[in-house]
Design an enzyme around this catalytic site. Structure first.
Site, PDB file in Angstrom:
ATOM      1  N   TYR A  59       1.174  -1.343   0.152  1.00  0.00           N
ATOM      2  CA  TYR A  59       0.182   0.430  -0.185  1.00  0.00           C
ATOM      3  C   TYR A  59       1.132   1.406  -0.091  1.00  0.00           C
ATOM      4  O   TYR A  59       2.058   1.326   1.195  1.00  0.00           O
ATOM      5  CB  TYR A  59      -1.245   0.109   1.186  1.00  0.00           C
ATOM      6  CG  TYR A  59      -2.105  -1.221   1.345  1.00  0.00           C
ATOM      7  CD1 TYR A  59      -2.314  -1.944   0.020  1.00  0.00           C
ATOM      8  CD2 TYR A  59      -2.243  -1.453   2.746  1.00  0.00           C
ATOM      9  CE1 TYR A  59      -3.131  -2.812   0.208  1.00  0.00           C
ATOM     10  CE2 TYR A  59      -3.779  -2.421   2.103  1.00  0.00           C
ATOM     11  CZ  TYR A  59      -4.151  -3.343   1.351  1.00  0.00           C
ATOM     12  OH  TYR A  59      -5.263  -3.972   1.603  1.00  0.00           O
ATOM     13  N   PRO A 214     -16.410  -3.090   1.184  1.00  0.00           N
ATOM     14  CA  PRO A 214     -17.900  -3.601   0.926  1.00  0.00           C
ATOM     15  C   PRO A 214     -18.757  -2.456   0.733  1.00  0.00           C
ATOM     16  O   PRO A 214     -20.225  -2.863   0.592  1.00  0.00           O
ATOM     17  CB  PRO A 214     -18.494  -2.815   2.695  1.00  0.00           C
ATOM     18  CG  PRO A 214     -16.470  -2.310   2.935  1.00  0.00           C
ATOM     19  CD  PRO A 214     -15.922  -2.892   1.810  1.00  0.00           C
ATOM     20  N   LEU A 215     -18.338  -1.179  -0.607  1.00  0.00           N
ATOM     21  CA  LEU A 215     -18.920  -0.106  -1.193  1.00  0.00           C
ATOM     22  C   LEU A 215     -18.527  -0.754  -2.102  1.00  0.00           C
ATOM     23  O   LEU A 215     -18.973   0.806  -3.190  1.00  0.00           O
ATOM     24  CB  LEU A 215     -18.303   1.103  -0.114  1.00  0.00           C
ATOM     25  CG  LEU A 215     -18.799   1.510   1.050  1.00  0.00           C
ATOM     26  CD1 LEU A 215     -18.298   3.070   1.469  1.00  0.00           C
ATOM     27  CD2 LEU A 215     -20.658   0.978   1.613  1.00  0.00           C
ATOM     28  N   GLY A 218     -16.772   2.339  -3.670  1.00  0.00           N
ATOM     29  CA  GLY A 218     -17.152   3.271  -3.517  1.00  0.00           C
ATOM     30  C   GLY A 218     -18.658   3.499  -4.102  1.00  0.00           C
ATOM     31  O   GLY A 218     -19.464   4.493  -4.490  1.00  0.00           O
ATOM     32  N   LEU A 219     -18.987   2.822  -4.904  1.00  0.00           N
ATOM     33  CA  LEU A 219     -19.998   2.198  -6.453  1.00  0.00           C
ATOM     34  C   LEU A 219     -21.237   2.469  -5.356  1.00  0.00           C
ATOM     35  O   LEU A 219     -22.632   3.258  -5.224  1.00  0.00           O
ATOM     36  CB  LEU A 219     -20.735   1.721  -7.199  1.00  0.00           C
ATOM     37  CG  LEU A 219     -21.446   0.719  -7.954  1.00  0.00           C
ATOM     38  CD1 LEU A 219     -21.155   1.975  -9.066  1.00  0.00           C
ATOM     39  CD2 LEU A 219     -21.152  -0.175  -8.105  1.00  0.00           C
ATOM     40  N   LEU A 220     -21.590   1.972  -3.915  1.00  0.00           N
ATOM     41  CA  LEU A 220     -22.727   1.784  -3.128  1.00  0.00           C
ATOM     42  C   LEU A 220     -23.081   3.428  -2.298  1.00  0.00           C
ATOM     43  O   LEU A 220     -24.011   2.479  -1.512  1.00  0.00           O
ATOM     44  CB  LEU A 220     -23.143   0.322  -2.535  1.00  0.00           C
ATOM     45  CG  LEU A 220     -21.940  -0.942  -3.041  1.00  0.00           C
ATOM     46  CD1 LEU A 220     -22.224  -2.111  -2.127  1.00  0.00           C
ATOM     47  CD2 LEU A 220     -23.742  -0.939  -4.406  1.00  0.00           C
ATOM     48  N   GLY A 222     -24.012   5.962  -3.910  1.00  0.00           N
ATOM     49  CA  GLY A 222     -24.226   6.715  -3.816  1.00  0.00           C
ATOM     50  C   GLY A 222     -23.508   7.391  -5.145  1.00  0.00           C
ATOM     51  O   GLY A 222     -24.493   8.791  -5.362  1.00  0.00           O
ATOM     52  N   LYS A 223     -22.299   8.160  -5.034  1.00  0.00           N
ATOM     53  CA  LYS A 223     -21.945   9.284  -6.172  1.00  0.00           C
ATOM     54  C   LYS A 223     -21.669   8.852  -7.294  1.00  0.00           C
ATOM     55  O   LYS A 223     -21.782  10.464  -7.845  1.00  0.00           O
ATOM     56  CB  LYS A 223     -20.500   9.833  -4.682  1.00  0.00           C
ATOM     57  CG  LYS A 223     -19.607   8.317  -5.388  1.00  0.00           C
ATOM     58  CD  LYS A 223     -18.492   8.944  -4.189  1.00  0.00           C
ATOM     59  CE  LYS A 223     -17.181   7.964  -3.947  1.00  0.00           C
ATOM     60  NZ  LYS A 223     -15.746   8.302  -3.694  1.00  0.00           N
TER      61      LYS A 223
END
Length: 369
Positions: A59, A214-215, A218-220, A222-223
Site C-alpha cells: 500500500y 464492502p462499498l 465507492g459505487l454503493l 451513491g456518488k
C-alpha cells in the site's frame, strides 16, 4: 456509537466488527489521504472504539504501514491495537524472489513490514494473493515458523481459491501448524461470489471473513450515476481499466444502487451505512474493512452498525443483488436436496442447539467499600 468485539475465526483474538483499512493512507497512487487526514481518520476510529487495523507492504509504497505504525506509537496503543498486514506483491522489478509466497520472500517481507510498522510483532499476517506457484505446505510451514519465532501472532489468507484455503487449513490441522484464522475477501451487495464456498468454509472451519471493498470501491455510496459527467471519485478514473477489482459499472450494479438508495431513504440512513450493515450481518463475516479518503466518509461509515435492517428491506436487497448459482452449486438448493432427503425436513442441528456467547453486563465489584 459503541463498538463490539468478537473473536476472529477460531482464535482468541478479539477484533472490532469494523476494521480500519489503510490503503488510502498516502497519495503516492494519485489518490488517497494526506498525512493530516489519515491521522484524523485514525483518531476518529480509535475514539469510536475500533481496534483492528488492516494494511499491506504494497500500500502506497510502504507509506501506509509507516504512518500506521507512527500513529499507533504516538498514542501508545500497541498493546490495544490489532495490526494486520500482508505480503506477496513485488516492489523490485527484475527480481522474482522479491514477491510471491515462497519462504525467501515471506522472510524478507515480514522483517521489512516490522521495520516500517515500528513494532516487533504482527497480530495477523496474511498472504495477499495466491501466486499459483508456491506449495501451500511451504507457505504454512513458513508462517508457522514466524509464529513460533514471536514475529507473528495469527495468520490468514487473502484472495485465494476456496480449494486452496481448504487445503491450507487441512495442512495446518494435520501437521500441527498455526491454523488460518482469517480470510480477507471482496464482499458487497455487488460482489457476492464468496457465499458459495468461502462463507460455509469460514463458519465451519474457523477462518473469519474480513470483507474488503464492502462499498464496491465507492459505487454503493451513491456518488456515481450511469450517465454522470465529470469525476465523482476513484472509479471514474478506472472506467476503462482491465483491473477486475474496478470493473463495477454494469446494468446489474446500477439496479442494485437504485434499490439500495430506496431502502436507505426508508431507513433514513446513508446508502453507505446500509451497504456496510448488510455485509456485516452476513454469515461467516468477522469484520468489515472501512476505506475512506475523507474524515466525513469515515465518520458516516462508523455509524453503520447503530441500526438493524428489517427483514423485509433486507429481502429486497438480497433479491436485487442475487446472481444465479454456478454449477455445481445449482445442485445444492432445495430443488435437488429435497430429493436427497427423501422429501422430509432434515437439518444439521435443531434451532438453538448452539447458543451464541456474548459477554456483556456490569463487572462484579472487587472493592469492600
Amino acid at each position: 456509537m459503541s463498538m463490539n468485539y468478537y473473536t476472529l475465526g477460531n482464535s482468541g483474538l478479539r477484533v472490532s466488527r469494523l476494521a480500519l483499512g489503510t490503503m488510502t493512507f498516502g497519495t503516492e497512487w494519485g489518490w488517497g489521504a494526506d498525512r493530516e487526514t489519515a491521522r484524523a481518520m485514525f483518531d476518529a476510529y480509535v475514539e469510536a472504539g475500533g481496534n483492528f487495523f488492516d494494511t499491506a507492504d504494497l500500500y502506497t509504497g510502504g507509506t501506509a504501514e509507516t504512518w500506521l505504525g507512527e500513529f499507533v506509537a504516538e498514542r501508545g496503543l500497541r498493546d490495544k491495537a490489532v495490526i494486520a498486514t500482508k505480503f506477496t506483491m513485488n516492489k523490485e522489478p527484475g527480481n522474482p524472489n522479491a514477491g510471491g509466497n515462497g519462504r525467501k520472500n515471506i522472510m524478507r517481507a515480514v522483517d521489512a513490514s516490522l521495520k516500517r510498522l515500528g513494532t516487533d510483532y504482527i497480530d495477523l499476517y496474511l498472504m495477499h494473493v495466491w501466486d499459483r506457484l508456491t506449495p501451500a505446505e511451504e507457505v504454512l510451514r513458513t508462517l508457522d515458523d514466524l509464529v513460533r519465532a514471536g514475529k507473528v501472532r495469527h495468520i490468514g489468507l487473502s484472495d485465494v481459491p476456496a480449494w486452496y484455503a481448504g487445503r491450507a487449513q487441512a495442512i495446518a490441522e494435520l501437521r500441527g501448524y498455526e491454523p488460518v484464522s482469517a480470510l480477507q475477501l471482496e464482499y458487497s451487495l455487488v460482489e457476492r461470489s464468496i457465499e458459495h464456498e468461502f462463507a460455509p468454509f469460514a463458519s465451519r472451519h474457523g477462518a473469519g471473513i474480513m470483507a474488503w471493498s464492502p462499498l464496491a470501491s465507492g459505487l454503493l455510496s451513491g456518488k456515481y450515476r450511469p450517465a454522470q459527467a465529470g469525476n465523482a471519485g476513484r472509479l471514474d478514473g478506472f472506467r476503462n481499466t482491465t483491473h477486475p477489482g474496478f470493473q463495477k459499472f454494469s446494468e446489474r450494479n446500477w439496479a442494485i444502487v437504485t434499490e439500495l438508495e430506496k431502502v436507505a431513504s426508508e431507513l433514513d440512513r446513508s446508502m453507505a451505512q446500509v451497504a456496510l450493515n448488510w455485509v456485516a450481518a452476513q454469515p461467516g463475516v468477522a469484520t468489515v474493512i472501512l476505506g475512506a479518503t475523507k474524515l466525513a466518509q469515515l465518520q458516516d461509515n462508523l455509524r453503520a452498525l447503530d441500526f438493524s435492517i428489517p427483514a423485509e428491506l433486507r429481502k429486497r436487497l438480497d433479491s436485487v443483488s442475487l446472481a444465479p448459482a454456478p454449477f455445481p452449486h445449482s445442485f445444492f438448493g432445495p430443488e435437488i436436496q429435497v430429493r436427497v432427503a427423501g422429501g422430509v425436513v432434515t437439518g444439521d442441528k435443531p434451532s438453538g442447539y448452539s447458543l451464541p456467547v456474548l459477554i456483556e453486563g456490569e463487572a462484579v465489584s472487587i472493592s469492600s467499600n
